[in-house]
Structure formats: structure tokens, C-alpha cells
Design a protein around this motif. Sequence first.
Motif, PDB file in Angstrom:
ATOM      1  N   LEU A 190      37.588  43.035  10.739  1.00 42.31           N
ATOM      2  CA  LEU A 190      38.126  42.564  12.023  1.00 42.31           C
ATOM      3  C   LEU A 190      39.264  43.462  12.522  1.00 42.31           C
ATOM      4  N   TYR A 191      40.021  44.017  11.596  1.00 41.80           N
ATOM      5  CA  TYR A 191      41.137  44.892  11.985  1.00 41.80           C
ATOM      6  C   TYR A 191      40.686  46.340  12.259  1.00 41.80           C
ATOM      7  N   ALA A 192      39.410  46.650  11.969  1.00 42.06           N
ATOM      8  CA  ALA A 192      39.001  48.065  11.929  1.00 42.06           C
ATOM      9  C   ALA A 192      39.148  48.802  13.263  1.00 42.06           C
ATOM     10  N   GLY A 226      55.242  48.461  15.204  1.00 36.27           N
ATOM     11  CA  GLY A 226      56.041  47.609  16.093  1.00 36.27           C
ATOM     12  C   GLY A 226      55.566  46.164  16.083  1.00 36.27           C
ATOM     13  N   PRO A 227      56.512  45.207  16.200  1.00 32.83           N
ATOM     14  CA  PRO A 227      56.141  43.794  16.119  1.00 32.83           C
ATOM     15  C   PRO A 227      55.254  43.296  17.259  1.00 32.83           C
ATOM     16  N   LEU A 228      55.194  44.008  18.394  1.00 31.86           N
ATOM     17  CA  LEU A 228      54.288  43.554  19.451  1.00 31.86           C
ATOM     18  C   LEU A 228      52.852  43.970  19.162  1.00 31.86           C
ATOM     19  N   HIS A 229      52.688  44.837  18.161  1.00 32.15           N
ATOM     20  CA  HIS A 229      51.346  45.316  17.799  1.00 32.15           C
ATOM     21  C   HIS A 229      51.091  44.875  16.349  1.00 32.15           C
ATOM     22  N   GLY A 230      50.832  45.804  15.434  1.00 33.16           N
ATOM     23  CA  GLY A 230      50.438  45.434  14.070  1.00 33.16           C
ATOM     24  C   GLY A 230      51.523  44.715  13.289  1.00 33.16           C
ATOM     25  N   THR A 259      65.180  31.003  24.735  1.00 28.75           N
ATOM     26  CA  THR A 259      65.821  32.322  24.572  1.00 28.75           C
ATOM     27  C   THR A 259      64.849  33.460  24.890  1.00 28.75           C
ATOM     28  N   ARG A 260      63.693  33.123  25.487  1.00 32.50           N
ATOM     29  CA  ARG A 260      62.685  34.092  25.920  1.00 32.50           C
ATOM     30  C   ARG A 260      62.238  35.030  24.801  1.00 32.50           C
ATOM     31  N   ARG A 261      62.109  34.450  23.606  1.00 32.27           N
ATOM     32  CA  ARG A 261      61.560  35.231  22.489  1.00 32.27           C
ATOM     33  C   ARG A 261      60.087  34.906  22.322  1.00 32.27           C
ATOM     34  N   VAL A 262      59.300  35.910  21.984  1.00 33.78           N
ATOM     35  CA  VAL A 262      57.861  35.653  21.849  1.00 33.78           C
ATOM     36  C   VAL A 262      57.558  35.034  20.491  1.00 33.78           C
ATOM     37  N   VAL A 263      56.493  34.262  20.461  1.00 30.74           N
ATOM     38  CA  VAL A 263      56.019  33.679  19.207  1.00 30.74           C
ATOM     39  C   VAL A 263      54.941  34.609  18.672  1.00 30.74           C
ATOM     40  N   GLY A 265      51.881  36.379  16.888  1.00 26.14           N
ATOM     41  CA  GLY A 265      50.526  35.922  16.595  1.00 26.14           C
ATOM     42  C   GLY A 265      49.881  35.192  17.763  1.00 26.14           C
ATOM     43  N   PHE A 266      50.570  35.155  18.917  1.00 22.97           N
ATOM     44  CA  PHE A 266      50.001  34.512  20.107  1.00 22.97           C
ATOM     45  C   PHE A 266      50.007  35.480  21.276  1.00 22.97           C
ATOM     46  N   GLY A 267      49.009  35.317  22.140  1.00 24.67           N
ATOM     47  CA  GLY A 267      48.918  36.149  23.338  1.00 24.67           C
ATOM     48  C   GLY A 267      48.212  37.455  23.041  1.00 24.67           C
ATOM     49  N   HIS A 268      47.709  38.057  24.083  1.00 25.46           N
ATOM     50  CA  HIS A 268      47.044  39.353  23.932  1.00 25.46           C
ATOM     51  C   HIS A 268      46.943  40.010  25.295  1.00 25.46           C
ATOM     52  N   ARG A 269      47.073  41.313  25.323  1.00 30.91           N
ATOM     53  CA  ARG A 269      46.991  42.024  26.600  1.00 30.91           C
ATOM     54  C   ARG A 269      45.613  41.889  27.239  1.00 30.91           C
ATOM     55  N   VAL A 270      44.564  41.886  26.433  1.00 31.89           N
ATOM     56  CA  VAL A 270      43.214  41.860  26.999  1.00 31.89           C
ATOM     57  C   VAL A 270      42.619  40.459  26.977  1.00 31.89           C
ATOM     58  N   MET A 319      50.828  23.261  20.138  1.00 25.22           N
ATOM     59  CA  MET A 319      51.988  23.274  21.042  1.00 25.22           C
ATOM     60  C   MET A 319      52.003  24.526  21.904  1.00 25.22           C
ATOM     61  N   MET A 320      51.583  25.658  21.356  1.00 27.18           N
ATOM     62  CA  MET A 320      51.552  26.898  22.147  1.00 27.18           C
ATOM     63  C   MET A 320      50.550  26.772  23.294  1.00 27.18           C
ATOM     64  N   LEU A 321      49.428  26.122  23.009  1.00 28.11           N
ATOM     65  CA  LEU A 321      48.418  25.950  24.053  1.00 28.11           C
ATOM     66  C   LEU A 321      48.932  24.986  25.119  1.00 28.11           C
ATOM     67  N   PRO A 328      45.980  31.952  19.794  1.00 25.06           N
ATOM     68  CA  PRO A 328      46.313  32.922  18.737  1.00 25.06           C
ATOM     69  C   PRO A 328      45.543  34.232  18.867  1.00 25.06           C
ATOM     70  N   ASN A 329      46.155  35.305  18.396  1.00 22.74           N
ATOM     71  CA  ASN A 329      45.429  36.563  18.221  1.00 22.74           C
ATOM     72  C   ASN A 329      45.137  36.742  16.726  1.00 22.74           C
ATOM     73  N   LEU A 330      44.483  37.845  16.372  1.00 20.02           N
ATOM     74  CA  LEU A 330      44.021  38.051  14.990  1.00 20.02           C
ATOM     75  C   LEU A 330      45.144  37.959  13.955  1.00 20.02           C
ATOM     76  N   ASP A 331      46.347  38.381  14.339  1.00 19.30           N
ATOM     77  CA  ASP A 331      47.440  38.394  13.358  1.00 19.30           C
ATOM     78  C   ASP A 331      47.800  36.994  12.861  1.00 19.30           C
ATOM     79  N   TRP A 332      47.496  35.985  13.667  1.00 22.91           N
ATOM     80  CA  TRP A 332      47.861  34.603  13.311  1.00 22.91           C
ATOM     81  C   TRP A 332      47.099  34.140  12.056  1.00 22.91           C
TER      82      TRP A 332
HETATM   83  N1  ACO Z   1      55.094  33.933  22.940  1.00 22.27           N
HETATM   84  C1  ACO Z   1      55.729  33.454  24.029  1.00 22.27           C
HETATM   85  N2  ACO Z   1      55.482  33.891  25.275  1.00 22.27           N
HETATM   86  C2  ACO Z   1      54.522  34.829  25.416  1.00 22.27           C
HETATM   87  C3  ACO Z   1      53.798  35.346  24.335  1.00 22.27           C
HETATM   88  C4  ACO Z   1      54.121  34.847  23.056  1.00 22.27           C
HETATM   89  N3  ACO Z   1      53.470  35.308  21.989  1.00 22.27           N
HETATM   90  N4  ACO Z   1      52.912  36.259  24.789  1.00 22.27           N
HETATM   91  C5  ACO Z   1      53.062  36.317  26.115  1.00 22.27           C
HETATM   92  N5  ACO Z   1      54.034  35.457  26.509  1.00 22.27           N
HETATM   93  C6  ACO Z   1      54.515  35.234  27.844  1.00 22.27           C
HETATM   94  C7  ACO Z   1      55.185  36.464  28.384  1.00 22.27           C
HETATM   95  O1  ACO Z   1      56.548  36.521  27.990  1.00 22.27           O
HETATM   96  C8  ACO Z   1      54.986  36.299  29.847  1.00 22.27           C
HETATM   97  O2  ACO Z   1      55.945  35.358  30.309  1.00 22.27           O
HETATM   98  P1  ACO Z   1      56.658  35.535  31.739  1.00 22.27           P
HETATM   99  O3  ACO Z   1      55.530  35.581  32.742  1.00 22.27           O
HETATM  100  O4  ACO Z   1      57.525  34.343  31.856  1.00 22.27           O
HETATM  101  O5  ACO Z   1      57.394  36.835  31.654  1.00 22.27           O
HETATM  102  C9  ACO Z   1      53.631  35.650  29.942  1.00 22.27           C
HETATM  103  O6  ACO Z   1      53.409  35.017  28.683  1.00 22.27           O
HETATM  104  C10 ACO Z   1      52.506  36.611  30.221  1.00 22.27           C
HETATM  105  O7  ACO Z   1      52.513  37.628  29.279  1.00 22.27           O
HETATM  106  P2  ACO Z   1      51.411  38.771  29.335  1.00 22.27           P
HETATM  107  O8  ACO Z   1      51.662  39.650  30.515  1.00 22.27           O
HETATM  108  O9  ACO Z   1      50.077  38.123  29.261  1.00 22.27           O
HETATM  109  O10 ACO Z   1      51.699  39.551  27.990  1.00 22.27           O
HETATM  110  P3  ACO Z   1      51.448  41.087  27.707  1.00 22.27           P
HETATM  111  O11 ACO Z   1      50.042  41.434  27.987  1.00 22.27           O
HETATM  112  O12 ACO Z   1      52.465  41.940  28.361  1.00 22.27           O
HETATM  113  O13 ACO Z   1      51.772  41.144  26.148  1.00 22.27           O
HETATM  114  C11 ACO Z   1      51.561  40.800  23.868  1.00 22.27           C
HETATM  115  C12 ACO Z   1      50.800  40.977  25.170  1.00 22.27           C
HETATM  116  C13 ACO Z   1      52.542  41.981  23.679  1.00 22.27           C
HETATM  117  C14 ACO Z   1      50.550  40.809  22.720  1.00 22.27           C
HETATM  118  C15 ACO Z   1      52.337  39.472  23.891  1.00 22.27           C
HETATM  119  O14 ACO Z   1      51.431  38.409  24.058  1.00 22.27           O
HETATM  120  C16 ACO Z   1      53.200  39.273  22.667  1.00 22.27           C
HETATM  121  O15 ACO Z   1      54.307  39.768  22.613  1.00 22.27           O
HETATM  122  N6  ACO Z   1      52.678  38.546  21.629  1.00 22.27           N
HETATM  123  C17 ACO Z   1      53.408  38.396  20.385  1.00 22.27           C
HETATM  124  C18 ACO Z   1      53.238  39.628  19.502  1.00 22.27           C
HETATM  125  C19 ACO Z   1      51.862  39.701  18.879  1.00 22.27           C
HETATM  126  O16 ACO Z   1      51.342  38.710  18.378  1.00 22.27           O
HETATM  127  N7  ACO Z   1      51.286  40.916  18.855  1.00 22.27           N
HETATM  128  C20 ACO Z   1      49.974  41.153  18.254  1.00 22.27           C
HETATM  129  C21 ACO Z   1      49.014  41.693  19.284  1.00 22.27           C
HETATM  130  S1  ACO Z   1      47.323  41.671  18.707  1.00 22.27           S
HETATM  131  C22 ACO Z   1      47.219  42.802  17.464  1.00 22.27           C
HETATM  132  O17 ACO Z   1      47.960  43.722  17.346  1.00 22.27           O
HETATM  133  C23 ACO Z   1      46.058  42.563  16.470  1.00 22.27           C
END
Ligand code: ACO
Length: 397
Positions: A190-192, A226-230, A259-263, A265-270, A319-321, A328-332
Motif C-alpha cells: 500500500l505504501y509502494a 516531514g510530518p505532513l507526508h510520511g 489552536t489550528r493544529r492538524v490531526v 493521519g487525517f485528510g489528503h490532498r487528492v 469525531m473527525m468525520l 483517515p489516510n493510510l498513515d492512520w
Molecule cells: N486535521 C485538522 N484539520 C485538517 C486536517 C487534519 N488532518 N487536514 C486538513 N485540515 C483542514 C485544513 O487545515 C483546512 O482548514 P481551513 O480551510 O480552515 O484552512 C481544511 O481542512 C482543508 O484542507 P485541505 O486544503 O484539504 O488540505 P491540504 O490538501 O492542503 O493538505 C494534508 C493535505 C497536508 C495531508 C492535510 O490533510 C494534513 O496536514 N493532514 C495531516 C498530516 C497527514 O496525515 N499527512 C499524511 C498524508 S498521506 C501520506 O503521506 C500517506
Amino acid sequence: MSDQPTTPASTELARGLAGVVAGRTAVCSLDGDLRYRGYSIGPLAEAADFEDVAYLLIHGELPTALEHRSFSERIRAAAHGIAPEVFEALRVLARMAPDCSPMDALRTGVSMLGQVELDLTPPPHAALVAQAERLLGQVPALLAAWIDIAAARPVAPWPDRPLAAALLERLTGRIPTPEEVAIFGTTLVLYAEHEFNASTFAARTVVSTGSDMHSGIVAAIGALKGPLHGGANEQVLEQLAAIGTADRAGPWLEEQFATRRVVMGFGHRVYKDGDVRAKLLGRLCSRLVAGVPDGVVGRSSGAGDGEALESLAAKVEQMMLARKGLRPNLDWPAARVYHALGLPVCVFTPIFVVARMSGWTAHIIEQVGDNRLIRPLSLYCGPPPREWLPRDSRESR
Ligand code: ACO
């Protein structure tokens, strides 16, 4: 040719290149389903081993039984063949910086391998493929060696087993069960590969300048860290440990949001409706935790035992939903699987490196095979044009 920079008549800015199609690839597609070279991720995750998938990504086709055997042997030979001087150099670095992360050790290790192999310019296609296969075996062996070196132990030999079994054995120090090897192998599958993610794009950008494969991989490891990626898979476990118990999930999440910190393992650019890989692995994770005998699950960190951790994870997911509409993304699930297998948190992202070596090298080979320098434009947002001031006439600030 003019030296004047050319700016398009209408410059559209996509922050973080979101939504921008930055090139072509035949390696992977995310259009509706995740596919490696046309094969859907579902059957690959269920039935393929890592060698099948790595061969598919690098060579373009699934291997025959014979090709699979000889490919696996070449990878194993590479894992055995790292020059002892590379380990010596890592030992010196471990003495200088004993707390450095295994990601830094891998980045330095790959850089050293490039130097030892005199990887100067992009070689012909066949040599690039051979280099990719070598790295596929060398990188997991480097990781296992670093763990020994950091613990001031002699470097143990690389086991003569398929890559998933060998790496799991080396990182846990015990012979894993077939079930454990199977789910660990699935995480590697899955990570390949994942198309133009940040680390792959970094690797492609480096080799698009005519630079070498090792330099591309070094850049990719740096980007993946970087924590936003792997790096997110390690942070997932840290965050679950920080929350502690399911009843604390609510207040902890509200604090993150305030405090606008990301959680992690959640969210994904695509994927905006959920990551197909997280769904696949999430199901397997629950089965693993339910089936592993006491004393094995959750022994790697202070994040709690397996069943309690799964309840906490389920609560955070709900709660995130509900609060953010985020899935969740794969890292979760990957972080929880690695924890359940008894792996230390510091190797979670390096395991991602081991798996993604297959995708990175496939992309590097593709980029080199049809290269055009990657060089986008920027939208200038600095001061307006200003006159030069001699040093004596500058006012102090
Ligand atoms: N926790 C809380 N809020 C979030 C999260 C999160 N995990 N992800 C996105 N949001 C928020 C953003 O802050 C943004 O809020 P705003 O509109 O109030 O500013 C909103 O959701 C929309 O964000 P997007 O534009 O959809 O996010 P983006 O595409 O720029 O970022 C990313 C994607 C970097 C993966 C982001 O979701 C994140 O930081 N997640 C946490 C880190 C993580 O799990 N990374 C692993 C990626 S997958 C992988 O590498 C296998």
C-alpha cells in the motif's frame, strides 16, 4: 534566445500546486481507483507480495514465477552486499549523534551508497533498472543495520527470506508469524507508490536536471520525513499516546482545532472522500488486533494495548468525520498495525521509505527516459522596483 523571463499573460496561482497536472506518468493513477500500472490496489493488497509489486512498478509488468525468483534473489544479494565501510561510517555518525532519527541515517546511508558506487550521471536504462533493484535491497538492510548500530550491537546478517519477512524479523528481533508477515507485506504494497506526491515529485525534479538516482532518492527521503507526508505515521502514534483514553478524545481534538493544529493521519490532498488504502488496511488492522495473543499487541510504546487503542482510534475517526468531515489516510491504520506488530515508532517512516523505494525508482526511470527539466514559475509578491543605494546612504533600521 531572449534572456528576458517570460510570464504568461494570465498567471494562475495554485498554492501547493493543488490541482495542477505537472506531468505524465504510466506508473500509477488515482482516477477513481488507485492503480499501479493499471492494476487495481484491491487485488494487489490482497494477493501480491512486495516483490510482485516492486517488479511491476520498476519493470512495468507483473513478474512470472521465474522472474519473481530471480528478482527476489537480486534484491537479497544487494541486501547482503553493502560494503562494511558504509556501516563503519554509520557507526561514527551514531557516536557523534546517537539520538538522530533513522530517517536521517537512511538519507545519509543512501548518499554514501551513491558515492561508493560513483553514481555520477544518469546511466542507460538497463543500468538504471539495476541500480533501482540494488537500492531496493540495500535500503531495508541499511535500516536494520542502523538500528543495530544505534544500539551499539554488531550488525546482524540479513535473513534469507522475502523482503517483508526479512525486514520484520530484523526490526522486531524475532521470527514473525505468517499472519504478521502478511499484514506487514500489505502495508509495504500500500505504501509502494502514489503518483506525484511530494517526495516522488522531489525525486523527479532532482533527476530532471540530469542528476543521478541516488541524489533523487536522498531528496525524496528528505521530503518524506516531514510530518505532513510520511512522517505522519509516527505522529499518529504519538498523538494517540498523548490522548490516552477514548473519553479524552473529545477535549483533545477540540484543543487541536482551537489552536489550528492538524490531526495526523487525517485528510489528503487528492482523496477528499477517503483514502482507499486506509479502508483496506483499517479492516486488516482490526483483525490483527483481535487475533494477536496477549503480550504481543501494543508493546512498542506507551500508546496502550491493542484493543483499547482501536477503541480510541474508532472514537477519533467518528469525531473527525462529524466535526471536520475528514477521513483517515493510510498513515492512520499503518501506525496502529506497526504498533501492534511490536515495532518501535522510530522505524515507522523508514518502513515507508523501504516500500516507496519501488515507486520512487520507477518514477526516476520514467523521468530520465523522457526528460524535460522541471522548472515552474512563481508569482512575485515582493517589494516594487527600487533604486540601488550605496552602502553609506542606507538608513539604519
Ligand atoms: N486535521 C485538522 N484539520 C485538517 C486536517 C487534519 N488532518 N487536514 C486538513 N485540515 C483542514 C485544513 O487545515 C483546512 O482548514 P481551513 O480551510 O480552515 O484552512 C481544511 O481542512 C482543508 O484542507 P485541505 O486544503 O484539504 O488540505 P491540504 O490538501 O492542503 O493538505 C494534508 C493535505 C497536508 C495531508 C492535510 O490533510 C494534513 O496536514 N493532514 C495531516 C498530516 C497527514 O496525515 N499527512 C499524511 C498524508 S498521506 C501520506 O503521506 C500517506
